[in-house]
Scaffold this motif. Sequence first.
Motif, PDB file in Angstrom:
ATOM      1  N   MET A 425       0.828  -1.209   0.000  1.00 44.65           N
ATOM      2  CA  MET A 425       0.000   0.000   0.000  1.00 44.65           C
ATOM      3  C   MET A 425       0.861   1.257   0.000  1.00 44.65           C
ATOM      4  N   VAL A 426       1.952   1.197   0.803  1.00 47.24           N
ATOM      5  CA  VAL A 426       2.843   2.361   0.842  1.00 47.24           C
ATOM      6  C   VAL A 426       3.440   2.609  -0.540  1.00 47.24           C
ATOM      7  N   GLY A 427       3.863   1.508  -1.188  1.00 45.67           N
ATOM      8  CA  GLY A 427       4.409   1.660  -2.531  1.00 45.67           C
ATOM      9  C   GLY A 427       3.387   2.248  -3.491  1.00 45.67           C
ATOM     10  N   PHE A 428       2.147   1.757  -3.377  1.00 41.33           N
ATOM     11  CA  PHE A 428       1.079   2.271  -4.232  1.00 41.33           C
ATOM     12  C   PHE A 428       0.832   3.747  -3.979  1.00 41.33           C
ATOM     13  N   LEU A 429       0.806   4.129  -2.675  1.00 41.34           N
ATOM     14  CA  LEU A 429       0.577   5.535  -2.325  1.00 41.34           C
ATOM     15  C   LEU A 429       1.703   6.432  -2.851  1.00 41.34           C
ATOM     16  N   VAL A 430       2.940   5.930  -2.742  1.00 43.49           N
ATOM     17  CA  VAL A 430       4.081   6.726  -3.215  1.00 43.49           C
ATOM     18  C   VAL A 430       3.992   6.945  -4.726  1.00 43.49           C
ATOM     19  N   ILE A 431       3.684   5.853  -5.459  1.00 44.56           N
ATOM     20  CA  ILE A 431       3.573   5.968  -6.920  1.00 44.56           C
ATOM     21  C   ILE A 431       2.447   6.914  -7.293  1.00 44.56           C
ATOM     22  N   THR A 432       1.295   6.743  -6.601  1.00 42.58           N
ATOM     23  CA  THR A 432       0.155   7.623  -6.875  1.00 42.58           C
ATOM     24  C   THR A 432       0.507   9.078  -6.606  1.00 42.58           C
ATOM     25  N   ARG A 433       1.220   9.267  -5.478  1.00 44.01           N
ATOM     26  CA  ARG A 433       1.604  10.634  -5.116  1.00 44.01           C
ATOM     27  C   ARG A 433       2.525  11.249  -6.164  1.00 44.01           C
ATOM     28  N   GLN A 434       3.472  10.445  -6.644  1.00 43.64           N
ATOM     29  CA  GLN A 434       4.398  10.950  -7.657  1.00 43.64           C
ATOM     30  C   GLN A 434       3.666  11.298  -8.959  1.00 43.64           C
ATOM     31  N   ARG A 435       2.702  10.434  -9.311  1.00 45.06           N
ATOM     32  CA  ARG A 435       1.935  10.701 -10.524  1.00 45.06           C
ATOM     33  C   ARG A 435       1.119  11.990 -10.384  1.00 45.06           C
ATOM     34  N   LEU A 436       0.492  12.131  -9.204  1.00 45.46           N
ATOM     35  CA  LEU A 436      -0.273  13.349  -8.957  1.00 45.46           C
ATOM     36  C   LEU A 436       0.642  14.569  -8.989  1.00 45.46           C
ATOM     37  N   LYS A 437       1.841  14.378  -8.392  1.00 48.83           N
ATOM     38  CA  LYS A 437       2.805  15.473  -8.364  1.00 48.83           C
ATOM     39  C   LYS A 437       3.217  15.873  -9.784  1.00 48.83           C
ATOM     40  N   ALA A 438       3.493  14.827 -10.576  1.00 47.87           N
ATOM     41  CA  ALA A 438       3.894  15.082 -11.968  1.00 47.87           C
ATOM     42  C   ALA A 438       2.761  15.742 -12.746  1.00 47.87           C
ATOM     43  N   LYS A 439       1.541  15.268 -12.508  1.00 43.29           N
ATOM     44  CA  LYS A 439       0.385  15.855 -13.191  1.00 43.29           C
ATOM     45  C   LYS A 439       0.217  17.314 -12.810  1.00 43.29           C
ATOM     46  N   LEU A 440       0.372  17.595 -11.487  1.00 37.01           N
ATOM     47  CA  LEU A 440       0.248  18.972 -11.017  1.00 37.01           C
ATOM     48  C   LEU A 440       1.326  19.860 -11.622  1.00 37.01           C
ATOM     49  N   GLN A 441       2.549  19.291 -11.744  1.00 37.66           N
ATOM     50  CA  GLN A 441       3.646  20.069 -12.324  1.00 37.66           C
ATOM     51  C   GLN A 441       3.357  20.412 -13.781  1.00 37.66           C
ATOM     52  N   VAL A 442       2.825  19.426 -14.532  1.00 37.22           N
ATOM     53  CA  VAL A 442       2.478  19.665 -15.936  1.00 37.22           C
ATOM     54  C   VAL A 442       1.400  20.733 -16.038  1.00 37.22           C
ATOM     55  N   GLU A 443       0.384  20.630 -15.153  1.00 37.96           N
ATOM     56  CA  GLU A 443      -0.701  21.612 -15.165  1.00 37.96           C
ATOM     57  C   GLU A 443      -0.178  23.004 -14.813  1.00 37.96           C
ATOM     58  N   ARG A 444       0.735  23.054 -13.838  1.00 35.91           N
ATOM     59  CA  ARG A 444       1.327  24.361 -13.485  1.00 35.91           C
ATOM     60  C   ARG A 444       2.076  24.957 -14.667  1.00 35.91           C
ATOM     61  N   MET A 445       2.866  24.095 -15.342  1.00 36.84           N
ATOM     62  CA  MET A 445       3.626  24.592 -16.497  1.00 36.84           C
ATOM     63  C   MET A 445       2.688  25.091 -17.592  1.00 36.84           C
ATOM     64  N   GLU A 446       1.574  24.376 -17.802  1.00 36.43           N
ATOM     65  CA  GLU A 446       0.615  24.783 -18.822  1.00 36.43           C
ATOM     66  C   GLU A 446      -0.036  26.112 -18.447  1.00 36.43           C
ATOM     67  N   GLN A 447      -0.380  26.243 -17.134  1.00 33.76           N
ATOM     68  CA  GLN A 447      -0.982  27.496 -16.678  1.00 33.76           C
ATOM     69  C   GLN A 447      -0.004  28.660 -16.806  1.00 33.76           C
ATOM     70  N   GLU A 448       1.278  28.372 -16.487  1.00 34.27           N
ATOM     71  CA  GLU A 448       2.295  29.417 -16.614  1.00 34.27           C
ATOM     72  C   GLU A 448       2.467  29.819 -18.081  1.00 34.27           C
ATOM     73  N   LYS A 449       2.406  28.802 -18.969  1.00 36.26           N
ATOM     74  CA  LYS A 449       2.514  29.081 -20.411  1.00 36.26           C
ATOM     75  C   LYS A 449       1.356  29.958 -20.870  1.00 36.26           C
ATOM     76  N   GLN A 450       0.135  29.617 -20.402  1.00 33.32           N
ATOM     77  CA  GLN A 450      -1.036  30.408 -20.773  1.00 33.32           C
ATOM     78  C   GLN A 450      -0.924  31.830 -20.237  1.00 33.32           C
ATOM     79  N   ARG A 451      -0.423  31.942 -18.990  1.00 32.99           N
ATOM     80  CA  ARG A 451      -0.261  33.279 -18.403  1.00 32.99           C
ATOM     81  C   ARG A 451       0.722  34.120 -19.212  1.00 32.99           C
ATOM     82  N   MET A 452       1.845  33.498 -19.617  1.00 31.53           N
ATOM     83  CA  MET A 452       2.833  34.217 -20.404  1.00 31.53           C
ATOM     84  C   MET A 452       2.256  34.628 -21.760  1.00 31.53           C
TER      85      MET A 452
END
Length: 593
Positions: A425-452
């Motif tokens: 479960m811990v491994g699953f949570l870590v992987i899920t967290r990393q995926r969410l983190k990566a997704k959030l980072q992509v979304e942030r970059m896209e939002q920053e691109k739109q802002r620019m």
Amino acid sequence: MNRSKTQLLRIFITWLLFSFIVCPTQAQTPVLKEVDIIDTLNGYVKNAIFYKYDLVAEIAKSGQSENILQELESKADNHQLRARFYAIKAAVFLHEDVKPEINSMAEYRASEVVQSRVLSLYEKTMNEAYLSGDDRLIAQASLICGQVYHSLKELALAVTYTLNGLELNEKLGIANSPHNYLVVGEILYKIREYEECVKNSIKAFKLFEKLKQPGDTVRMMFSSNTAALGYHRRQQYDSAFYWYKASLKAATALNLDIWKGIIGGNMGQIFFEQKKYDTALVLFQTDHKFSKAEKLFDNAANSLQWAARTQVRLGNTKAALQYVREAFRLLEQAPEMFYLRNTYVAAVDVFKALGNYDSAFYYNTKYSALNDSLERVIAISGIAVSKARANDEKSRYHIQSLQSEREKQVFQRNVLIAAIILLGMVGFLVITRQRLKAKLQVERMEQEKQRMQQEIASAREQLKMFTENIVEKTSLIEKLEEQAKNKGESSEQQVLMSELSRQTILTEDDWLKFKSLFEKIYPTFFQQLKEISADITVAEQRMAALTRMQLTSKQMAAMLGISVDSVHKTRQRLRQRLQLSSDINLDEYIAGI
């Protein structure tokens, strides 16, 4: 007129918020005990109800609201209950029976202390909803928070939470209230998100049309007018006319002359843009008549300034002048900055048509200053919405991650014998967290691109307006100089001519502003120039920038306060500085930098 900012709309929106958020019921005099209130809240949780306002009214009218709320807070022992508790507590603070020690309830609600307290409570409401992990609860809390933020004029937060709630409900297959689509459509129009404005306004219209509840014809009129305005601003005139006609049909059914005038005036703007001036003039005049009769002086002024512009196109300059002056008088009674900006534009048109270039120059200067201020506010609002949505997503992710971490710790502490399962479960949570983190980072970059991209588009528009204003100012000044020469040059006029000459020169401040806007669009232009020629002069850099803007030699001369011949000489020096052969076109070369 074109923004539908009338007293009637403001009254309607105020009523809408209270009717939907508050849902008043008959006052109940008996006061529930804390244990009964908790049972009621548990019933809300079981039936997926956020809360009912009769409970808020009972607590507020009890005379012991602070003690009751204190007890409730200690007994609300889970995220579902606490989310509802904090929202109820905020609603109690805003209830009229709180009896604040202040002149009026409106002043009480508008006070910074109360707003800060209420906003803090709704922030806690959202935190508890996120911690619950229940999308249904998150949607309910988001919609309630969005409505309250709108009533407190926190538009960025209002549109963020309302859209979140609407999207979650759509994802869950739960029907949304058309009121929310109506309000969010209006907010999106204000910040120029026209595509989303149209989508939400049309959703509101279709739901009102389907439900056919008392008063829905009024709401259909508002939502269809907002959808039409969105299409209008996107220059999709056929679609705009379709929805204006739908709104006009509702206004006619309600026999609302004021709104028939407003909608007709909005349609008149399209006829104006299509050069159908006779048709447009009648619509503007009708709008002015009805608005003035209802004492909506700001809207009456806006329709009148459009009528003035139309009269100029029809060659009726005297009537146009009269209309503009009346528009300014009306705006003194009901100031509205967007309509004042429009009236400055009309004044420039009228005085240019009359050959009164000093007055035209005066109003053009007033327009430029006010327009810069208004455009800056709109741009900031759009960026604020983007930031609010990003911050909300970040907050939701952070809160839910913390909750997952707490649950993991409890699980590790209490279930030692399930070590292998726990590791999985811990491994699953870590992987899920990393995926969410990566997704959030992509979304942030896209939002920053739109802002620019938004900033670059804004800078491009401002640079265009800056250049056009300089050229327009120069043209007006040249005509003034010509008029002065025709009358003979007295010593006083010679002083005036000298002053005018200084005004046409692009000052250091003008250059810095121009350069700042220019670098937002072409960020590496001046750096590349220096790499090509390290000793390039400031004058040559200016000439290169103006050449990149594709201005004519006459326009360059006017902006720099020099002769056309001097422009040619400076361009020749620039060519030599860049070491260009005679067969290379300077304009094409600079366009490639």
